[in-house]
Design a protein around this motif. Structure first.
Motif, PDB file in Angstrom:
ATOM      1  N   LEU A   1      73.350  86.194 115.673  1.00  0.00           N
ATOM      2  CA  LEU A   1      73.342  84.876 116.321  1.00  0.00           C
ATOM      3  C   LEU A   1      74.137  83.840 115.510  1.00  0.00           C
ATOM      4  N   ARG A   2      75.033  83.167 116.222  1.00  0.00           N
ATOM      5  CA  ARG A   2      75.836  82.116 115.605  1.00  0.00           C
ATOM      6  C   ARG A   2      75.823  80.904 116.532  1.00  0.00           C
ATOM      7  N   HIS A   3      75.687  79.712 115.937  1.00  0.00           N
ATOM      8  CA  HIS A   3      75.764  78.500 116.751  1.00  0.00           C
ATOM      9  C   HIS A   3      76.474  77.402 115.954  1.00  0.00           C
TER      10      HIS A   3
ATOM     11  N   PHE B   1      77.776  73.332 116.199  1.00  0.00           N
ATOM     12  CA  PHE B   1      77.739  72.048 116.885  1.00  0.00           C
ATOM     13  C   PHE B   1      79.076  71.341 116.676  1.00  0.00           C
TER      14      PHE B   1
ATOM     15  N   THR C   1      67.272  74.831 115.568  1.00  0.00           N
ATOM     16  CA  THR C   1      68.295  75.465 116.400  1.00  0.00           C
ATOM     17  C   THR C   1      67.843  76.843 116.880  1.00  0.00           C
TER      18      THR C   1
ATOM     19  N   LEU D   1      67.338  77.793 120.845  1.00  0.00           N
ATOM     20  CA  LEU D   1      68.038  78.932 121.448  1.00  0.00           C
ATOM     21  C   LEU D   1      67.053  79.916 122.079  1.00  0.00           C
TER      22      LEU D   1
ATOM     23  N   LEU E   1      69.735  75.790 124.431  1.00  0.00           N
ATOM     24  CA  LEU E   1      71.112  75.851 123.956  1.00  0.00           C
ATOM     25  C   LEU E   1      71.682  77.228 124.303  1.00  0.00           C
ATOM     26  N   ARG E   2      72.999  77.289 124.457  1.00  0.00           N
ATOM     27  CA  ARG E   2      73.674  78.575 124.601  1.00  0.00           C
ATOM     28  C   ARG E   2      74.330  78.924 123.273  1.00  0.00           C
ATOM     29  N   PRO E   3      74.128  80.149 122.791  1.00  0.00           N
ATOM     30  CA  PRO E   3      74.702  80.502 121.489  1.00  0.00           C
ATOM     31  C   PRO E   3      76.227  80.503 121.519  1.00  0.00           C
ATOM     32  N   THR E   4      76.821  80.138 120.393  1.00  0.00           N
ATOM     33  CA  THR E   4      78.271  80.225 120.246  1.00  0.00           C
ATOM     34  C   THR E   4      78.711  81.681 120.121  1.00  0.00           C
TER      35      THR E   4
ATOM     36  N   ALA F   1      71.679  83.555 127.368  1.00  0.00           N
ATOM     37  CA  ALA F   1      72.966  82.922 127.655  1.00  0.00           C
ATOM     38  C   ALA F   1      73.285  82.948 129.142  1.00  0.00           C
TER      39      ALA F   1
END
Length: 579
Positions: free
Chosen positions: A11-13, A15, A52, A56, A61-64, A76
């Motif tokens: 998982l990566r996010h 901002f 965060t 998620l 939020l949608r993960p990057t 997602a």
């Protein structure tokens, strides 16, 4: 083995940067499994990525990059399908403060589309379960912190979620309320075990993490460690000690111990120091640390936490503390202080005094009257009766003169987030009436003393919590006050940041600055020279941390913590006052 409630993979996010700032990586390649039937703790320093992760998992939020799967749904692309099985309690409880308790529950029932019969049954049960049944007509904004906490939890539990997400639910509430919350969640988890319920609990209180089934330790968006709490404690065996020190020199001894090459961490704990040694370090002689005796102590989860973050060195205390004006008599003297709000008496004939250069803690449950007392002594609220002298000034007759000699640091960051660090300091220097030459010197000293020179041009609102804390302290001390008021100053920060903050406060106290602090965090209260506990508007106990612990020591509780003492003394307070 039952299937996982949630799975996080790579998982990566990120901002986007605000106002030209570079993008911020909140999470960078973390992976974890959230099993049913247990509480998974998420811990880490400020800006580690805890909130965060929960957002998620909640599908907010949608993960990057990477993947989040909850209850079998990819968050997602298919978050809506999972929402019915998720309960989410955000920081500050996510309540509508202009609505009543009943109206908040009704709104959340509407959001979950509960049918009328089921809604009535669940609302009634949760009101009984949380003790909120007598308060259904009260506005949420008028509830104490502990009651808001329980209402937020009740709203999150209305839909009987399989996955309950709690984002630092116990920040800002008293120890009794924290224990009650833990009991409620544990009982709900037990009742939901057959349905495969699980809980994710992000927390800044590491004693809570120690009770979890598993713990995820985050640092700067990365997974530093994961596993059961016992895995964090095992490497600390034989490395934790208590150092007995003379009460008058405990802060000197703490600095001396922290500078010892074999000591990883030194924390004040009442009349002793709690030391954690580096791995493979020889046990030092007590005298070399400024103490009289050294005894082994059982490790705590916090020790393992500090050990994993050992590379984050704490900054030194200020080298030239501001010296306040000299004077005779107590710095603060309170006699029969009263504050009424209509027919309600919030503070009822409270009396105490604080010596110059003393760190004095004002403790109490949510709604006990300690914040009202604190605000009167700061000059923010007029007393209804009694006397309060602060820095030699009568708060009834000359509050403005007293305010000129005090510094105040609020619980929440109360500076101007749109201004830079240097601009905030310049603004407050003008507010305090410093001359142009004095202003420039004071700002330069503040930037140096509080390690802010490197961020002087940064926008204050974008700073990490620990840096905001240093900025707020620097602003409160610009004018060289005699007395410093601290309102829950380290709420939400990690142990290393807390150690550094209290090293600075201890240096200020040794220079003669008087400190009055309110706190719900008992580890923070250990740094105080003396404590006063307020309950139901009355003073129920005063003494040093060691004296308060001694008052509740018994055969069944031979080594009580300060939290044990707080809860017992608050519970016994009404009976003792009546007697």
């Amino acid at each position: 083995m039952p299937p996982a409630l949630a799975e996080i993979s790579g998982l990566r996010h990120v901002f986007p940067g605000a106002r030209g700032a570079p993008p911020r990586v909140a999470l960078d390649g973390i992976s974890a499994v959230i099993p049913p039937g247990m509480i998974t703790g998420v811990v880490g320093p400020d800006a580690a990525g805890k909130t965060t992760v929960l957002r998620l998992l909640a599908g907010l939020l949608r993960p990057t990059g990477g993947r989040v799967t909850v209850l079998g749904h990819d968050m997602a692309t298919d978050a809506q399908a999972a929402h019915a099985g998720i309960g989410y309690m955000p920081q500050r409880f996510g309540l509508y403060e202009d609505l009543s308790v009943a109206e908040n529950l009704s709104l959340f029932a509407d959001l979950h589309q509960l049918p009328a019969g089921l809604r009535t049954e669940r609302v009634a049960r949760l009101l009984r379960f949380t003790g909120l049944a007598p308060f259904t007509a009260r506005l949420a904004g008028q509830l104490s912190g502990g009651m808001k906490q329980k209402l937020g939890l009740a709203c999150a539990l209305l839909a009987r979620p399989r996955l309950l997400l709690l984002d630092e639910p116990s920040v800002g509430v008293d120890p009794a309320s924290r224990r009650e919350l833990w009991s409620i969640v544990s009982q709900m988890l037990e009742e939901g075990r057959e349905d495969g319920m699980g809980v994710v609990w992000a927390t800044a209180y590491l004693d809570e993490a120690e009770r979890c089934g598993q713990v995820l330790l985050l640092h700067e968006g990365r997974m530093l460690a994961a596993g059961p709490p016992a895995g964090f404690l095992a490497p600390m065996q034989g490395r934790v000690f208590r150092l007995a020190v003379p009460a008058a020199s405990r802060r000197d001894a703490a600095r001396r111990a922290a500078a010892h090459p074999g000591v990883l961490d030194a924390a004040v704990q009442g009349d002793t120091l709690r030391l954690v040694l580096h791995a493979d370090a020889a046990v030092p002689d007590a005298a070399s640390l400024g103490g009289t005796a050294l005894a082994p102590a059982p490790p705590r989860f916090e020790d393992g936490f500090v050990d994993r973050l050992a590379t984050a060195a704490a900054p030194p205390p200020p080298t030239e503390p501001i010296r306040p004006q000299a004077g005779d008599g107590p710095a603060i003297e309170v006699r029969d202080l009263v504050r009424r709000f209509g027919a309600f008496t919030a503070v009822d004939h409270v009396s105490f005094s604080v010596a110059r250069g003393e760190i004095f803690g004002l403790l109490g449950p949510n709604g006990a009257g300690k914040s009202t007392t604190f605000r009167m002594l700061c000059g923010l609220l007029q007393p209804s009766g009694g006397t309060a002298r602060v820095a030699g000034q009568d708060m009834l007759r000359a509050p403005a003169a007293a305010r000129a000699r005090i510094g105040y640091m609020a619980q929440r960051f109360s500076l101007y987030g749109e201004l830079s660090v240097a601009e905030n300091l310049a603004f407050f220097a003008r507010v305090y009436g410093l001359s142009r030459a004095t202003r420039a010197q004071a700002i330069a000293q503040a930037l140096q003393r509080y390690d802010l020179a490197g961020v002087a041009g940064d926008v204050a609102g974008n700073l990490p919590l620990g840096v905001k804390q240093r900025l707020a302290l620097a602003a409160a001390l610009l004018h060289g006050p005699d007395i410093l008021f601290l309102d829950e100053p380290t709420s939400g920060v990690d142990p290393l940041t807390r150690r550094a903050f209290w090293a600075r406060i201890g240096a200020l106290a040794q220079a003669g600055v008087t400190v009055l602090v309110t706190s719900h965090f008992m580890d923070e209260a250990e740094y105080c020279d003396r404590l006063a506990i307020v309950s139901a508007g009355r003073l129920v106990a005063t003494g040093t941390p060691a004296e308060l612990r001694a008052r509740v020591r018994s055969a069944g509780l031979p080594d009580p913590t300060l939290e044990d003492a707080f809860i017992a003394l608050v519970a016994a307070g009404p009976a003792e006052l009546a007697a």
